[in-house]
Design an enzyme around this catalytic site. Structure first.
Site, PDB file in Angstrom:
ATOM      1  N   GLY A 170       0.839  -1.197   0.000  1.00 38.96           N
ATOM      2  CA  GLY A 170       0.000   0.000   0.000  1.00 38.96           C
ATOM      3  C   GLY A 170       0.871   1.243   0.000  1.00 38.96           C
ATOM      4  N   GLY A 171       0.269   2.335   0.452  1.00 39.75           N
ATOM      5  CA  GLY A 171       0.987   3.607   0.484  1.00 39.75           C
ATOM      6  C   GLY A 171       2.217   3.561   1.369  1.00 39.75           C
ATOM      7  N   GLY A 405      25.877  15.268 -26.374  1.00 39.15           N
ATOM      8  CA  GLY A 405      25.201  15.648 -25.136  1.00 39.15           C
ATOM      9  C   GLY A 405      25.662  14.803 -23.964  1.00 39.15           C
ATOM     10  CB  ALA A 406      26.567  11.259 -23.656  1.00 38.99           C
TER      11      ALA A 406
HETATM   12  C1  HXC Z   1      -4.580  -4.927  11.217  1.00 39.01           C
HETATM   13  C2  HXC Z   1      -3.319  -6.705  10.594  1.00 39.01           C
HETATM   14  C3  HXC Z   1      -3.003  -6.086   9.367  1.00 39.01           C
HETATM   15  C4  HXC Z   1      -3.563  -4.803   9.141  1.00 39.01           C
HETATM   16  C5  HXC Z   1      -2.018  -7.983   9.414  1.00 39.01           C
HETATM   17  N1  HXC Z   1      -2.695  -7.881  10.566  1.00 39.01           N
HETATM   18  N2  HXC Z   1      -2.215  -6.905   8.658  1.00 39.01           N
HETATM   19  N3  HXC Z   1      -4.100  -6.134  11.492  1.00 39.01           N
HETATM   20  N4  HXC Z   1      -4.330  -4.262  10.094  1.00 39.01           N
HETATM   21  N5  HXC Z   1      -3.306  -4.148   8.028  1.00 39.01           N
HETATM   22  C6  HXC Z   1      -2.699  -8.841  11.659  1.00 39.01           C
HETATM   23  C7  HXC Z   1      -3.463 -10.116  11.360  1.00 39.01           C
HETATM   24  O1  HXC Z   1      -4.817  -9.945  11.658  1.00 39.01           O
HETATM   25  C8  HXC Z   1      -2.778 -11.074  12.322  1.00 39.01           C
HETATM   26  O2  HXC Z   1      -3.262 -10.826  13.630  1.00 39.01           O
HETATM   27  C9  HXC Z   1      -1.369 -10.634  12.294  1.00 39.01           C
HETATM   28  O3  HXC Z   1      -1.386  -9.283  11.861  1.00 39.01           O
HETATM   29  C10 HXC Z   1      -0.486 -11.428  11.374  1.00 39.01           C
HETATM   30  O4  HXC Z   1      -1.134 -11.490  10.100  1.00 39.01           O
HETATM   31  P1  HXC Z   1      -1.294 -12.840   9.265  1.00 39.01           P
HETATM   32  O5  HXC Z   1      -2.257 -12.563   8.201  1.00 39.01           O
HETATM   33  O6  HXC Z   1      -1.585 -13.962  10.216  1.00 39.01           O
HETATM   34  O7  HXC Z   1       0.171 -13.036   8.706  1.00 39.01           O
HETATM   35  P2  HXC Z   1       0.612 -13.588   7.299  1.00 39.01           P
HETATM   36  O8  HXC Z   1      -0.125 -14.823   6.964  1.00 39.01           O
HETATM   37  O9  HXC Z   1       2.116 -13.653   7.322  1.00 39.01           O
HETATM   38  O10 HXC Z   1       0.183 -12.470   6.253  1.00 39.01           O
HETATM   39  C11 HXC Z   1       0.771 -11.217   6.296  1.00 39.01           C
HETATM   40  C12 HXC Z   1       0.027 -10.257   5.340  1.00 39.01           C
HETATM   41  C13 HXC Z   1      -1.479 -10.279   5.636  1.00 39.01           C
HETATM   42  C14 HXC Z   1       0.280 -10.702   3.895  1.00 39.01           C
HETATM   43  C15 HXC Z   1       0.661  -8.880   5.522  1.00 39.01           C
HETATM   44  O11 HXC Z   1      -1.649 -10.107   7.045  1.00 39.01           O
HETATM   45  C16 HXC Z   1      -2.234  -9.221   4.927  1.00 39.01           C
HETATM   46  O12 HXC Z   1      -2.544  -9.347   3.769  1.00 39.01           O
HETATM   47  N6  HXC Z   1      -2.564  -8.126   5.672  1.00 39.01           N
HETATM   48  C17 HXC Z   1      -3.330  -7.045   5.088  1.00 39.01           C
HETATM   49  C18 HXC Z   1      -2.463  -6.253   4.161  1.00 39.01           C
HETATM   50  C19 HXC Z   1      -3.158  -5.035   3.659  1.00 39.01           C
HETATM   51  O13 HXC Z   1      -4.024  -5.126   2.766  1.00 39.01           O
HETATM   52  N7  HXC Z   1      -2.877  -3.905   4.305  1.00 39.01           N
HETATM   53  C20 HXC Z   1      -3.471  -2.651   3.948  1.00 39.01           C
HETATM   54  C21 HXC Z   1      -2.683  -2.094   2.755  1.00 39.01           C
HETATM   55  S1  HXC Z   1      -3.225  -0.532   2.318  1.00 39.01           S
HETATM   56  P3  HXC Z   1      -3.202 -11.930  14.791  1.00 39.01           P
HETATM   57  O14 HXC Z   1      -3.925 -11.292  15.912  1.00 39.01           O
HETATM   58  O15 HXC Z   1      -3.888 -13.133  14.231  1.00 39.01           O
HETATM   59  O16 HXC Z   1      -1.766 -12.163  15.080  1.00 39.01           O
HETATM   60  C22 HXC Z   1      -2.249   0.472   3.206  1.00 39.01           C
HETATM   61  C23 HXC Z   1      -2.511   1.898   2.953  1.00 39.01           C
HETATM   62  C24 HXC Z   1      -1.381   2.689   3.505  1.00 39.01           C
HETATM   63  O17 HXC Z   1      -1.458   0.079   3.956  1.00 39.01           O
HETATM   64  C25 HXC Z   1      -1.505   4.088   2.993  1.00 39.01           C
HETATM   65  C26 HXC Z   1      -0.386   4.950   3.475  1.00 39.01           C
HETATM   66  C27 HXC Z   1      -0.449   6.304   2.891  1.00 39.01           C
END
Ligand code: HXC
Length: 518
Positions: A170-171, A405-406
């Protein structure tokens, strides 16, 4: 004070150091990953780490979050030393809510970033996070915004290095993108704006995480990351190695590293390295290895835009940034990626008082529709701009071709190059003989009907052109080249030039900021 209070502190520290708990630590290890604290232990000098905000907890009550509050809240932050030099560090702790970004976690990271800028010490971020903490909604996004703004304000003030040691999606990817160097671990780290699931929905493409944003993708195709390493340990070593070439901030100079390699060492093999045939390649790594201290060169972005080589070395103990065309790839021509790659590196070196040593063998900018349509004009201008604005000592050696130019772009005299040397094999001209004769004499040559006679006349014209322009003497006559040097003496001459330039001071006109061709 009662022993009870001391015991409570000790116990609370112990609990905090467990992050998300033993089970999640084991899960992290099972994925072949270290925990945030294990990474910090490897990174910092033994016993030097002082942790901040160990007891910070999030304040979110959405979706039952009030029941999952861990000390430290998903990131371990603090200060310590690397080779005795102060650094600030933030390591995301995947064992706590997947290292996801909360409002309080952002606050912890911003605190150490502010400290780093205040005292003038590098900031190192070790990323391993599921991204925005979904339960915190906009507060998480705001946290990212706070971090990005600090990345921007710290840019050019303190070195910022990002280690991608797990997911970075993501971001969130924009924080590493705003820092100076990004290191990725093969097979366990990835960076992308949207994951494979969303890609499938939006574009119909089927890709794995690795194919979309693994270490190989970002160090070979996109150029987003600077290093791909085999293990977390290697990643940590790379961070330490990088820091050894940098000052702690933009008001200092990089540490001097004593060397046993004599400054006056000559290398006879360099006198023979340029092939007689101008179209034959040689390996620029051999030249770099020959002239720098102990042949040690820390190359940056080795696998991307291989037609230009960038990296750090020491010359008689001084840290330098090396920029060199590589005749073995695309004949060393400058294309879009090479220009972008070298421009950012030149700007880093200039921001942090690291002198530039430029080795030139460039037949020109790469031509063709692909490059033109991709914007070689504005991308090439980035490198031109970077060299032209740089005020650090700039020593340039032209080995062979330097055309058009290079030639101007590769740190020529008119871009405030300080000392510009050339080897006797240098050709400094508008273009090579082949192209020049074609432009100037095509009508005359076409009029000759006998093919043998035409070739003879063409060769004569080329020889005439080569005699006049394809040598370093024409440029030296105008003072555009300060001296023509024997290749075997290159190390000694460059070192002497750099020493002479130690006290260099150049002012540029006042401006709010520049407007380089982004
Ligand atoms: C809250 C989260 C989380 C999130 C993971 N967890 N991502 N909790 N918010 N974004 C938690 C899970 O619920 C889990 O909690 C623990 O972290 C470990 O995650 P798992 O899924 O069990 O681990 P794994 O199988 O290794 O997978 C990792 C992962 C997956 C691929 C990162 O968790 C995932 O896809 N997470 C979501 C990713 C995502 O879409 N994020 C948002 C992106 S957008 P427990 O309690 O079971 O330990 C973004 C915008 C940012 O970030 C903008 C900035 C400007």
């Amino acid at each position: 004070m009662s022993n009870q209070k001391i015991k409570e502190l000790v116990d609370r520290r112990k609990t905090a150091r467990q992050g998300g708990g033993q089970k999640r630590i084991e899960a992290q290890h099972a994925k072949g990953k270290l925990t945030a604290r294990e990474r910090i232990d490897l990174l910092l000098d033994n016993g030097s780490f002082e942790e901040f905000d160990m007891f910070v907890r999030h304040r979110c009550t959405n979706f039952g979050m009030e029941n999952t509050r861990f000390d430290g809240d998903g990131v371990v932050t603090g200060m310590g030393t690397i080779d005795g030099r102060l650094v600030y560090v933030a390591a995301q702790d995947f064992t706590v809510t997947g290292g996801s970004m909360s409002e309080t976690m952002a606050g912890k990271i911003c605190k150490v970033m502010d400290m780093a800028v205040r005292v003038g010490a590098p900031f190192i971020a070790l990323n391993d996070s599921g991204g925005a903490r979904i339960q915190e909604g906009i507060c998480s996004l705001a946290g990212y915004g706070e971090i990005f703004e600090r990345n921007i304000l710290a840019s050019g003030v303190i070195p910022q290095i990002s280690g991608i040691f797990g997911p970075c999606a993501g971001g969130a990817v924009y924080s590493p993108a705003l820092t100076d160097f990004t290191i990725m671990i093969k097979d366990t780290s990835y960076m992308f704006l949207t994951g494979p699931g969303v890609v499938k929905t939006v574009t119909g493409e089927n890709v794995t995480q690795e194919q979309l944003g693994g270490a190989n993708v970002h160090t070979r195709k996109s150029g987003v990351a600077h290093f791909a390493v085999e293990s977390e340990q290697e990643g940590i070593e790379k961070i330490k190695a990088l820091l050894s070439f940098m000052p702690s901030n933009n008001r200092e100079t990089a540490p001097f590293i004593e060397t046993a390699d004599p400054a006056g060492r000559v290398d006879d093999t360099l006198n023979d390295i340029i092939p007689d045939n101008p179209n034959q390649a040689y390996d620029m790594y051999e030249v770099i290895g020959s002239i720098v201290d102990d042949g040690k060169f820390l190359e940056v972005q080795r696998s991307w835009a291989k037609n230009i080589i960038i990296g750090f070395a020491h010359m008689n103990g001084r840290s330098v940034g090396v920029v060199a065309n590589q005749p073995k790839t695309l004949a060393g021509a400058l294309d879009i990626n090479a220009s972008r790659k070298a421009a950012r590196f030149v700007r880093f070196c200039d921001a942090f008082n690291i002198p530039l040593v430029t080795l030139v063998d460039v037949p020109g900018f790469l031509c063709g529709t692909q490059q033109e349509h991709g914007g070689i004009i504005s991308n090439g201008a980035k490198l031109l701009y970077a060299f032209g604005e740089a005020t650090v000592p700039k020593v340039t050696v032209t080995l062979r071709k330097s055309y058009g130019g290079a030639h101007i772009t590769m740190s020529c005299k008119q871009l405030r190059g300080d000392i510009n040397y050339a080897w006797p094999s240098a050709n400094i001209a508008v273009m090579g003989a082949e192209g020049a004769v074609d432009v100037l004499y095509s009508k005359e040559l076409k009029a000759i009907t006998d093919p043998q006679e035409r070739k003879k006349a063409s060769d004569q014209r080329k020889e005439e052109y080569n005699r006049k322009f394809c040598n370093p003497y024409s440029a030296a006559e105008y003072g555009y080249i300060d001296d023509i040097i024997e290749p075997r003496n290159t190390r000694f001459r460059v070192i002497r030039a750099l020493e002479q330039l130690d006290g260099k001071k150049v002012e540029s006109p006042w401006k709010k900021h520049d407007n380089l061709p982004l």
